[in-house]
Design an enzyme around this catalytic site. Structure first.
Site, PDB file in Angstrom:
ATOM      1  N   GLU A 188       0.862  -1.193   0.000  1.00 36.18           N
ATOM      2  CA  GLU A 188       0.000   0.000   0.000  1.00 36.18           C
ATOM      3  C   GLU A 188       0.899   1.243   0.000  1.00 36.18           C
ATOM      4  O   GLU A 188       0.612   2.223   0.684  1.00 36.18           O
ATOM      5  CB  GLU A 188      -0.925   0.014   1.210  1.00 36.18           C
TER       6      GLU A 188
ATOM      7  N   CYS B  56     -11.148   2.420   5.741  1.00 37.82           N
ATOM      8  CA  CYS B  56     -10.453   3.675   6.072  1.00 37.82           C
ATOM      9  C   CYS B  56     -10.801   4.788   5.083  1.00 37.82           C
ATOM     10  O   CYS B  56     -10.889   5.958   5.473  1.00 37.82           O
ATOM     11  CB  CYS B  56      -8.949   3.452   6.109  1.00 37.82           C
TER      12      CYS B  56
HETATM   13  O1  FUB Z   1      -4.111   0.407   8.583  1.00 37.88           O
HETATM   14  C1  FUB Z   1      -5.111   1.409   8.638  1.00 37.88           C
HETATM   15  C2  FUB Z   1      -5.473   1.851   7.245  1.00 37.88           C
HETATM   16  O2  FUB Z   1      -5.994   0.722   6.542  1.00 37.88           O
HETATM   17  C3  FUB Z   1      -4.338   2.322   6.389  1.00 37.88           C
HETATM   18  O3  FUB Z   1      -4.070   3.680   6.495  1.00 37.88           O
HETATM   19  C4  FUB Z   1      -4.777   1.948   5.034  1.00 37.88           C
HETATM   20  O4  FUB Z   1      -3.742   1.934   4.099  1.00 37.88           O
HETATM   21  C5  FUB Z   1      -5.423   0.615   5.246  1.00 37.88           C
HETATM   22  O5  FUB Z   1      -4.477  -0.385   5.262  1.00 37.88           O
HETATM   23 ZN    ZN Z   2      -7.854   4.471   3.107  1.00 36.60          ZN
END
Ligand code: FUB
Ligand code: ZN
Length: 620
Positions: free
Chosen positions: A320, A404
């Site tokens: 990510e 999120c």
């Molecule tokens: O881990 C919390 C949130 O969920 C992160 O900021 C996003 O990238 C997703 O993985």
């Molecule tokens: Zn997000």
């Protein structure tokens, strides 16, 4: 800039010593943003989005949190101390982020029913808090004996989002029940971690910037100090998954180097953005030049070598986050919506330090493209991943297991008024162009600013000044980097302004009713990527004003894959009221073929189909 910050740091020492040793620090950032609570947006482009946030997005989030998923039930179960935890271990954060969005919405549109819903949730949070101040439904329901063991388990991340919500709700309503829950949790964390206590690196940053907000709200400097201590814990090689025995990858978690030594963007994108926001916020009070220098190096690395034309960042779904410089695939681009919002939050802060428009330019790019694509036109569906090309199988969803991004958009949209104006000792700063009325204090003088514009569709902006008497001050108007020609007048008299760091500076004695008019030329631009971006060699993107455009199969039904753009394509631009909520659509003429472009943010709002931002060039 180094000199400026050193001077400011010295000035702060003088201010503090003149306060008879009072512990509070002064904010050293030269520019103070005008809060969204002092700005009423009335704008052809943004008002429909804010309305759909209020009328649709909030309801979607509340329904998901209360009915479609177990998020609110986790709090109820935690309060009873029985029942199962459902969902992901950081799901509490979505509830807090939605509440933050509800609070901002209440500021813009008071609503007793929504406020009652907030109070109902807050009662549930308070009931789920442990005697010692700890709050996290995952550990409460799966075994409190395991808490504070695994640094990746987002306990401080959730606490940070709770603090942001608690501060927001307190600021809007004056009610402090949630703020008190936050204070108890922050105090609890400080009994466990800190100098002479346990080392800890929050696996997902967020708490740092939230602690600074808690400091600003309570005046308790210990929260600022704790934020700084947490930042300085990074890079000492002790990050851990605790009892699980797994190995922590320090690069992914931004734990490979002390923060002052960071130069290269790496690891998880949203984590990086929140880290940089936290560093900016702490440095705003400490004047830590090491933080500022690192942030400048990192900014160059992000923006010059790792950012998409949409202002999106984080190329890869595997982490990510970031890969190699100039590795910017289009079809596989990750570009998480949260990361684009993070770019807005970080660049906004950098602009306040420097008064340099290059940060506001990136802020605008990420806002109108990467972030805005994250929500459907109706306000009911969200993108998590924002690729720059699609084969027709990528669509917004009503929610995600990891939600999120929906909750991020929920809190971000109603607070966009924050990003328009700033005030400094020089005067007023105008960063974004959208219709609004703002009540601003310049020194001790109350000023009302009224902005009228049809931006981003047209480049004409009128800014009317309202005040009693007169005021000698500067108005600094950002000249967007995309704009090559503009005119500026005051009360219809043309002005040739001095331009400093991208701002046209108009310094004069303002009186009531003065009107500044700007006219930005907004031609269609055919843009090439840096030649080191292999993926975009032989391709071109199209931009008009702050908007990046794309082609979608819904408009280009014939031989989509065979479409080609040309450097010398001619374009027609026309406002189409009925299309995609009202857009300036573009028609490109390339030989005997026609390409129909729409703004990138508006894609995937019709029948499914292919999409491309970077279109291959026609062979000569
Ligand atoms: O881990 C919390 C949130 O969920 C992160 O900021 C996003 O990238 C997703 O993985
Ligand atoms: Zn997000």
């Amino acid at each position: 800039m180094k000199q400026l910050l050193r001077f400011l740091a010295l000035a702060a020492v003088l201010v503090l010593s003149s306060c008879g040793g009072k512990k509070e620090s002064a904010n050293l950032k030269p520019i103070t943003p005008v809060k969204f609570s002092d700005v009423v947006i009335q704008d052809g482009f943004w008002t429909p989005r804010l309305d759909s946030h209020k009328d649709v997005t909030l309801a979607v989030c509340i329904d998901q949190i209360e009915n479609q998923t177990g998020r609110i039930r986790n709090f109820e179960n935690a309060a009873k101390g029985e029942g199962k935890h459902s969902g992901i271990f950081f799901d509490d954060s979505d509830v807090y982020k939605a509440l933050e969005g509800m609070a901002y919405s209440l500021q813009n549109h008071p609503d007793p029913v929504l406020e009652a819903k907030c109070d109902e949730w807050i009662d549930k949070f308070a009931a789920a808090q442990q005697e010692d101040g700890y709050i996290n439904t995952f550990y409460t329901l799966t075994g409190l004996e395991n808490r504070w063991d695994n640094m990746d388990k987002h306990e401080m991340y959730c606490a940070g989002h709770m603090i942001e919500a608690g501060v927001a709700y307190y600021n809007v309503t004056g009610k402090r029940k949630l703020l008190d829950v936050c204070i108890r949790m922050a105090d609890h964390m400080m009994t466990v971690f800190g100098p002479d206590k346990r080392h800890w690196v929050p696996g997902h940053e967020e708490i740092e910037l939230a602690l600074v907000k808690l400091y600003e709200t309570t005046g308790e400097k210990k929260y600022l100090d704790f934020a700084e201590w947490l930042l300085d814990q990074r890079g000492h090689g002790y990050g851990s998954f605790g009892k699980s025995g797994k190995k922590w990858n320090p690069i992914y978690y931004q734990d490979d180097k002390p923060v002052r030594e960071m130069s290269e963007i790496a690891g998880h994108a949203v984590r990086a953005m929140y880290l940089y926001c936290g560093m900016s916020d702490v440095a705003a009070y400490t004047g830590d030049q090491g933080y500022i220098d690192a942030l400048n190096r990192l900014w160059d690395d992000v923006v010059l070598r790792n950012m998409y034309i949409t202002g999106g960042i984080g190329q890869s779904k595997h982490n990510e986050g970031f890969t190699e410089d100039y590795d910017l695939p289009n079809l596989e681009a990750y570009c998480e919506t949260c990361a684009s919002v993070g770019m807005v939050l970080w660049n906004w802060r950098m602009n306040q330090f420097t008064g340099d428009s290059k940060y506001a330019d990136v802020m605008e790019r990420s806002l109108y493209n990467g972030a805005l694509a994250g929500i459907s036109l109706k306000g009911d569906k969200f993108f998590y991943v924002n690729p720059l090309e699609s084969l027709g199988n990528h669509h917004r969803q009503a929610w995600y297991g990891c939600a999120c991004c929906p909750s991020q958009i929920c809190r971000f949209l109603p607070s966009i008024g924050n990003y328009i104006y700033g005030v400094s000792k020089e005067g007023l700063w105008v960063n974004l162009y959208m219709g609004n009325t703002a009540n601003v204090k310049v020194g001790r003088k109350a000023v009302t600013l009224t902005q009228e514009t049809n931006y981003p569709w047209e480049g004409a902006v009128a800014l009317k000044v309202g005040l009693k008497g007169s005021l000698q001050t500067q108005i600094r108007l950002r000249i967007p980097a995309w704009c090559k020609n503009y005119t500026l007048s005051v009360n219809k008299e043309p002005v040739q302004p001095i331009v400093e760091k991208g701002y046209a500076v108009v310094d004069r004695k303002w009186t009531d009713g003065d009107v500044v008019e700007l006219n930005f030329d907004m031609p269609v631009e055919v843009v090439a990527a840096d030649p080191r971006v292999k993926e975009d060699v032989g391709k071109r993107a199209v931009q008009r004003g702050p908007l990046v455009y794309c082609i979608e199969e819904a408009d280009n039904t014939e031989d989509f894959d065979g479409l080609r753009i040309a450097e010398n394509a001619t374009f027609d631009a026309a406002f189409e009221r009925e299309k995609l909520g009202g857009i300036v659509g573009l028609t490109a003429h390339v030989g005997d073929r026609v390409l129909t472009y729409i703004p990138y943010y508006a894609w995937d709002n019709r029948e499914p189909g292919k999409m491309k931002v970077w279109v291959p060039l026609k062979e000569e």
